[in-house]
Design a protein around this motif. Structure first.
Motif, mmCIF file in Angstrom:
data_model
loop_
_atom_site.group_PDB
_atom_site.id
_atom_site.type_symbol
_atom_site.label_atom_id
_atom_site.label_comp_id
_atom_site.label_asym_id
_atom_site.label_seq_id
_atom_site.Cartn_x
_atom_site.Cartn_y
_atom_site.Cartn_z
ATOM 1 N N ASN A 33 3.330 -13.835 1.558
ATOM 2 C CA ASN A 33 4.630 -13.356 1.097
ATOM 3 C C ASN A 33 5.053 -12.189 1.992
ATOM 4 O OD1 ASN A 33 6.888 -13.043 -0.443
ATOM 5 N ND2 ASN A 33 5.820 -12.632 -2.358
ATOM 6 N N PRO A 34 5.353 -12.469 3.268
ATOM 7 C CA PRO A 34 5.573 -11.391 4.231
ATOM 8 C C PRO A 34 6.785 -10.505 3.949
ATOM 9 C CG PRO A 34 6.033 -13.518 5.235
ATOM 10 C CD PRO A 34 5.444 -13.786 3.880
ATOM 11 N N GLU A 35 7.710 -10.968 3.120
ATOM 12 C CA GLU A 35 8.868 -10.128 2.821
ATOM 13 C C GLU A 35 8.579 -9.119 1.707
ATOM 14 O OE1 GLU A 35 8.900 -13.626 0.250
ATOM 15 O OE2 GLU A 35 8.853 -13.502 2.420
ATOM 16 N N MET A 36 7.444 -9.259 1.031
ATOM 17 C CA MET A 36 7.103 -8.320 -0.040
ATOM 18 C C MET A 36 6.800 -6.952 0.565
ATOM 19 S SD MET A 36 4.083 -8.472 -2.915
ATOM 20 C CE MET A 36 4.655 -10.034 -3.562
ATOM 21 N N GLU A 37 7.396 -5.930 0.010
ATOM 22 C CA GLU A 37 7.163 -4.568 0.490
ATOM 23 C C GLU A 37 5.708 -4.152 0.208
ATOM 24 O OE1 GLU A 37 9.244 -2.545 2.215
ATOM 25 O OE2 GLU A 37 10.559 -4.286 2.312
ATOM 26 N N PRO A 38 5.101 -3.382 1.113
ATOM 27 C CA PRO A 38 3.711 -2.979 0.934
ATOM 28 C C PRO A 38 3.389 -2.290 -0.402
ATOM 29 C CG PRO A 38 4.355 -2.608 3.188
ATOM 30 C CD PRO A 38 5.608 -3.008 2.439
ATOM 31 N N PRO A 39 4.261 -1.418 -0.933
ATOM 32 C CA PRO A 39 3.910 -0.826 -2.237
ATOM 33 C C PRO A 39 3.802 -1.871 -3.351
ATOM 34 C CG PRO A 39 5.607 0.485 -1.179
ATOM 35 C CD PRO A 39 5.462 -0.779 -0.378
ATOM 36 N N LYS A 40 4.698 -2.838 -3.358
ATOM 37 C CA LYS A 40 4.651 -3.904 -4.359
ATOM 38 C C LYS A 40 3.407 -4.771 -4.136
ATOM 39 C CE LYS A 40 6.132 -6.757 -7.550
ATOM 40 N NZ LYS A 40 5.838 -6.484 -8.934
ATOM 41 N N ALA A 41 3.123 -5.081 -2.893
ATOM 42 C CA ALA A 41 1.917 -5.858 -2.578
ATOM 43 C C ALA A 41 0.677 -5.116 -3.060
ATOM 44 C CB ALA A 41 1.839 -6.134 -1.079
ATOM 45 N N ALA A 42 0.636 -3.800 -2.848
ATOM 46 C CA ALA A 42 -0.513 -3.004 -3.299
ATOM 47 C C ALA A 42 -0.622 -3.033 -4.819
ATOM 48 C CB ALA A 42 -0.396 -1.572 -2.788
ATOM 49 N N ASP A 43 0.514 -2.914 -5.510
ATOM 50 C CA ASP A 43 0.497 -2.986 -6.981
ATOM 51 C C ASP A 43 -0.149 -4.291 -7.437
ATOM 52 O OD1 ASP A 43 1.866 -0.568 -7.104
ATOM 53 O OD2 ASP A 43 3.812 -1.495 -7.575
ATOM 54 N N LEU A 44 0.275 -5.399 -6.839
ATOM 55 C CA LEU A 44 -0.247 -6.707 -7.240
ATOM 56 C C LEU A 44 -1.717 -6.880 -6.902
ATOM 57 C CD1 LEU A 44 2.725 -9.072 -6.359
ATOM 58 C CD2 LEU A 44 1.868 -8.491 -8.628
ATOM 59 N N VAL A 45 -2.101 -6.483 -5.704
ATOM 60 C CA VAL A 45 -3.500 -6.620 -5.297
ATOM 61 C C VAL A 45 -4.401 -5.817 -6.232
ATOM 62 C CG1 VAL A 45 -5.190 -6.026 -3.501
ATOM 63 C CG2 VAL A 45 -3.071 -7.200 -2.894
ATOM 64 N N VAL A 46 -4.026 -4.572 -6.509
ATOM 65 C CA VAL A 46 -4.844 -3.727 -7.381
ATOM 66 C C VAL A 46 -4.911 -4.323 -8.783
ATOM 67 C CG1 VAL A 46 -5.011 -1.449 -8.476
ATOM 68 C CG2 VAL A 46 -4.491 -1.631 -6.028
ATOM 69 N N GLU A 47 -3.790 -4.750 -9.303
ATOM 70 C CA GLU A 47 -3.770 -5.333 -10.650
ATOM 71 C C GLU A 47 -4.640 -6.589 -10.721
ATOM 72 O OE1 GLU A 47 -0.705 -7.399 -13.828
ATOM 73 O OE2 GLU A 47 0.127 -6.250 -12.167
ATOM 74 N N ILE A 48 -4.491 -7.477 -9.753
ATOM 75 C CA ILE A 48 -5.270 -8.725 -9.764
ATOM 76 C C ILE A 48 -6.756 -8.436 -9.560
ATOM 77 C CG2 ILE A 48 -5.671 -10.893 -8.527
ATOM 78 C CD1 ILE A 48 -2.568 -10.906 -8.044
ATOM 79 N N LEU A 49 -7.067 -7.525 -8.661
ATOM 80 C CA LEU A 49 -8.466 -7.173 -8.429
ATOM 81 C C LEU A 49 -9.087 -6.611 -9.708
ATOM 82 C CD1 LEU A 49 -10.793 -6.870 -6.374
ATOM 83 C CD2 LEU A 49 -9.926 -4.582 -5.896
ATOM 84 N N LEU A 50 -8.381 -5.741 -10.387
ATOM 85 C CA LEU A 50 -8.945 -5.117 -11.578
ATOM 86 C C LEU A 50 -9.035 -6.068 -12.759
ATOM 87 C CD1 LEU A 50 -7.414 -1.555 -11.411
ATOM 88 C CD2 LEU A 50 -9.648 -2.373 -10.671
#
Length: 181
Positions: free
Chosen positions: A158-175
């Motif tokens: 999802n290359p158009e996703m902004e890095p802060p939003k991507a970080a939110d999702l990665v952290v949420e999914i990881l946790l």
């Protein structure tokens, strides 16, 4: 180095990373053409394709190292450091999409740096488990692999996703998958 030579080198490296990510067998001539440079200009700087690959990975490692330093993996609270890391590494992964398996014969210095950076991330995961942030019953290697895979997905699927939003999702999914319940 002259300003135009610096620009040419930057253009070459940026273009080379993208071309080789698309086509790992691309030649220096193809990369030079896509970068808008004469192949002789490229060969003056890099005598071989392998030398160009090493330079690309050194640039990627430089950026990854900067991100790890800025994330403060050993000092910041786990959640803060994790978010900082992901938010910083997603753009690096997009800018330098090459996989290290592209190196035919890994440069000793490059491989040593790569292993050092990987060790820093593994130590961060260990810290997260030790502090109760990640589940102790999930193998640490799984948490580490899951982090890498989620970053790769966030950066490239999802290359158009902004890095802060991507970080939110990665952290949420990881946790939710490896977070302590």
């Amino acid at each position: 180095m002259r300003a135009d030579a610096c620009r040419n080198l930057d253009t070459l490296l940026q273009t080379g990373a993208k071309v080789l990510a698309r086509d790992p067998s691309a030649s220096i001539t193809q990369i030079a053409a896509e970068a808008g440079l004469d192949r002789r200009t490229v060969y003056r700087r890099f005598a071989t394709r392998e030398a160009l690959l090493v330079a690309l990975f050194e640039a990627k490692l430089d950026e990854a190292e900067r991100v790890l330093d800025e994330a403060r993996l050993t000092e910041a609270p786990i959640a803060v450091a994790l978010h900082r890391y992901v938010e910083g590494i997603v753009p690096v992964s997009r800018q330098w999409p090459l996989d290290f398996s592209s190196l035919e014969s890994p440069d000793h210095v490059t491989e040593k740096r790569r292993q050092q950076l990987r060790a820093r991330l593994s130590a961060f995961v260990d810290r997260g488990v030790d502090e109760g942030f990640f589940r102790a019953d999930v193998p640490r290697t799984w948490v580490r692999k899951l982090l890498d895979d989620l970053v790769k997905l966030a950066a490239h699927s999802n290359p158009e996703m902004e890095p802060p939003k991507a970080a939110d999702l990665v952290v949420e999914i990881l946790l939710r998958g490896a977070g302590k319940q």
